[in-house]
Design an enzyme around this catalytic site. Structure first.
Site, PDB file in Angstrom:
ATOM      1  N   GLY A  54       0.780  -1.226   0.031  1.00 43.32           N
ATOM      2  CA  GLY A  54      -0.029  -0.086   0.028  1.00 43.32           C
ATOM      3  C   GLY A  54       0.898   1.286  -0.034  1.00 43.32           C
ATOM      4  O   GLY A  54       0.568   2.134  -0.803  1.00 43.32           O
ATOM      5  N   ARG A 339       8.926 -24.069   3.551  1.00 44.88           N
ATOM      6  CA  ARG A 339       8.122 -23.827   5.084  1.00 44.88           C
ATOM      7  C   ARG A 339       7.151 -24.945   5.293  1.00 44.88           C
ATOM      8  O   ARG A 339       7.113 -25.541   6.204  1.00 44.88           O
ATOM      9  CB  ARG A 339       7.363 -22.537   5.007  1.00 44.88           C
ATOM     10  CG  ARG A 339       8.596 -21.026   5.363  1.00 44.88           C
ATOM     11  CD  ARG A 339       7.960 -19.959   5.094  1.00 44.88           C
ATOM     12  NE  ARG A 339       9.030 -18.970   5.578  1.00 44.88           N
ATOM     13  CZ  ARG A 339       8.728 -17.652   5.268  1.00 44.88           C
ATOM     14  NH1 ARG A 339       7.546 -17.354   5.289  1.00 44.88           N
ATOM     15  NH2 ARG A 339       9.766 -16.804   5.621  1.00 44.88           N
TER      16      ARG A 339
END
Length: 642
Positions: A54, A339
């Site tokens: 953003g 992961r």
């Protein structure tokens, strides 16, 4: 299964040019319509969220001349959750000369995501990675440097090259400050109107286009509407649906969920990443978990005792009685497997009774070898702030004894569906960063979140949004009392229940259901049980919720209640998506679909698609729209890291 969802028409991404992969982004940049500088000054864009995606988007759009309104619920853009990112940011610079390239980063990312991402988007991400580093360095981001003066890099999971740029364990903070200073410049010039302590509560859709947002001032309680020619959501992921996660407590799904209710399709909500390197749960009092950077697995070795139930202190367990299980099972990658692979391996040894610490829910991350090789000063120069953070939280000194870690919810690969231009299915609504689904497939490689957020904000959105607003300025928006009244009514409803349970209490119960039945592994029986429990819990929420205070002032209990209400709806869709996908892939592990040695088993013939869901009403079966995935440059195969 037919009672759980309804089959809809297929969906496709029509904006990626039909040219060779390496030419697609350049072709799209050339064919996208331009807006001349004078016209940009007459166009407005709302950007919700001030994390890396953003902040970089707002700063770049304002620099181009658009009038930008930026909204965040924090007191400053600098407090966005991107600041918590620790380990680094990937880029295919090949400074080490170890064989890295744009194509290798593209290949590793598609493979790491277990072949559930679009090739076009992933290649563009890899291509832009090199520009992101140049941009950040030009802004003064203090990346670590090696002796010769070049930027230093380290390894991360899922790769055999060293491509991760870092600033000690504060990479997210330093990158966010770089984007924030670019933003601050535009605020000073009057091109960005900043609205802190303001939460988006609904999307304004007029004549089928996203034209604005309804927001609440968190200090005064004032409800207001804001209109623009386009709306950009950069509000992060929905991992906090699980209650316990590595996300900041304020992270929520309200913005993307309200957009979904207004017509934006939601893609792959079951793809949740469980990070293997987190401080274990210490008791029922906790409200969040703390991440220990994946970078620690560069020098830390993961192990458990060979014998189940061995409760000796780690220093008393000799090498011959230790199982370095990641190195044993995945010798080529060792402790740097992706992961999802590492998390399931940790769960497996703990389920076998070989876990350490309270409840046996932990494994050791041991730096003894690194301390012997590098000395304390060498280890401290790389990880000092992470070691200090671990000691402050646990009271244990990781220089003297191994860290204890266990997997925890971290990142969500699912999000609002977007095409190659980052457009959602609502015209005028663009979605960037973790709020969209586009680049990571079923599992995000470490150090790629910062890369995606900045690629979307600095380079992709500023190009593609012009192609949309070239049709503007759009007609003036008339009466907006309807959307505002809907938000006010919802707030009044939350306040009026006057029950006996807090929103936090409901959130904790919801998180336990999700973790148990839609967490590290899923089964049909468990998911169907969750789909019975969640609607019942939602019904109880609206019958027994208690929110003290009013909506006319600062009221964090009210904020929490609104966010939990959205989580209670989103959680059901997560379980529907996980139930319908009867394969295992990446972070989505169905126990019914695994190999003989316990690895995920994909079903490419049946599930090589993006699942994009249409909202039909609370508690109603959602509509599934499938986007077929094709692989022309990376051949899907059983992932192997051994």
């Amino acid at each position: 299964m037919s009672t759980v969802f309804v089959e809809g028409t297929p969906i496709s991404d029509t904006r990626a040019p039909d040219v060779p992969l390496a030419q697609r982004w350049e072709r799209r940049r050339f064919t996208a319509r331009l807006v001349n500088p004078a016209n940009r000054r007459r166009l407005s864009v709302i950007v919700v969220g001030t994390g890396l995606a953003g902040a970089s988007a707002a700063a770049t759009l304002a620099e181009l001349g658009y009038q930008v309104r930026s909204f965040c619920y924090q007191d400053s853009p600098r407090r966005a959750h991107s600041i918590a990112a620790q380990g680094g940011i990937n880029a295919a610079k090949n400074y080490r000369g170890d064989g890295d390239s744009v194509h290798r980063l593209f290949h590793d990312t598609v493979k790491g995501g277990d072949f559930r991402a679009r090739e076009s988007n992933v290649y563009r991400l890899a291509e832009l990675s090199v520009r992101i580093i140049d941009q950040a360095v030009a802004q003064g981001v203090p990346f670590a440097r090696e002796y010769g003066g070049l930027l230093d890099t380290r390894s991360f999971g899922g790769a055999q090259v060293s491509r991760t740029f870092y600033a000690r364990g504060q990479t997210g903070q330093q990158l966010l400050l770089g984007a924030y200073q670019a933003m601050a410049r535009q605020i000073h010039l009057g091109r960005i109107a900043m609205h802190p302590r303001t939460e988006m509560l609904d999307l304004v859709v007029v004549d089928g286009r996203a034209r604005g947002v309804v927001v609440r001032n968190l200090v005064t309680g004032e409800i207001s509407t804001h209109v623009a020619d386009a709306v950009v959501l950069a509000t992060g992921g929905f991992g906090n649906a699980f209650h316990l996660s590595t996300n900041a407590k304020g992270c929520n799904a309200t913005a993307i969920w309200r957009a979904h209710r207004r017509g934006a399709l939601f893609a792959n909500p079951c793809f949740t990443q469980i990070h293997p390197t987190c401080i274990p749960v210490s008791g029922g009092h906790q409200s969040k978990l703390t991440l220990m950077s994946e970078s620690l697995r560069n020098d830390g070795r993961v192990w458990v005792p060979v014998a189940a139930g061995d409760a000796r202190p780690p220093a008393e367990i000799p090498e011959a009685e230790r199982d370095y299980f990641l190195e044993r099972r995945y010798p080529a990658f060792g402790n740097l497997v992706p992961r999802d692979i590492a998390s399931r391996a940790v769960k497996s040894v703990c389920d076998a009774g070989r876990g350490v610490g309270p409840g046996g829910r932990g494994v050791y991350l041991d730096f003894a070898d690194a301390l012997s090789r590098l000395g304390r000063d060498g280890v401290e120069s790389r990880y000092g702030n992470l070691f200090a953070m671990y000691e402050r939280i646990t009271g244990d000194d990781p220089y003297r004894e191994p860290m204890r870690i266990y997997p925890a919810v971290h990142y969500t690969m699912g999000g609002l569906w977007v095409d190659y231009d980052l457009r959602s299915t609502i015209p005028g609504l663009f979605v960037i960063g973790e709020a969209n689904f586009s680049d990571h497939g079923a599992n995000r490689l470490g150090a790629s979140a910062l890369m995606q957020g900045l690629a979307d904000g600095y380079f992709i959105l500023p190009t593609t949004i012009g192609d949309y607003v070239a049709d503007g300025p759009f007609p003036e928006v008339g009466d907006l009392s309807g959307p505002r009244a809907e938000v006010e009514d919802r707030i009044a409803r939350l306040l009026s229940v006057d029950g006996d349970r807090s929103a936090e209490d409901f959130h904790r119960e919801l998180g336990a259901v999700l973790w148990e039945h839609c967490g590290m592994s899923r089964t049909e029986t468990g998911l169907r049980k969750a789909l019975d429990l969640i609607p019942a819990l939602r019904e109880e929420f609206w019958a027994r919720l208690r929110v003290p205070g009013s909506g006319a002032s600062l009221n964090q209990s009210l904020e929490k209640a609104g966010r939990v209400a959205d989580f209670l709806e989103l959680a059901e869709l997560m379980c529907v998506d996980a139930l319908h996908r009867t394969e295992s892939c990446g972070g989505h592990f169905r126990e019914e679909s695994q190999t003989a040695d316990g690895e995920a088993r994909r079903d490419d013939s049946a599930f090589s698609y993006v699942a994009a869901w249409e909202f039909t009403g609370v508690g109603q079966p959602p509509v599934l729209h499938r986007e077929a995935l094709s692989f022309d440059h990376v051949t899907p195969s059983q992932r192997s890291y051994s």
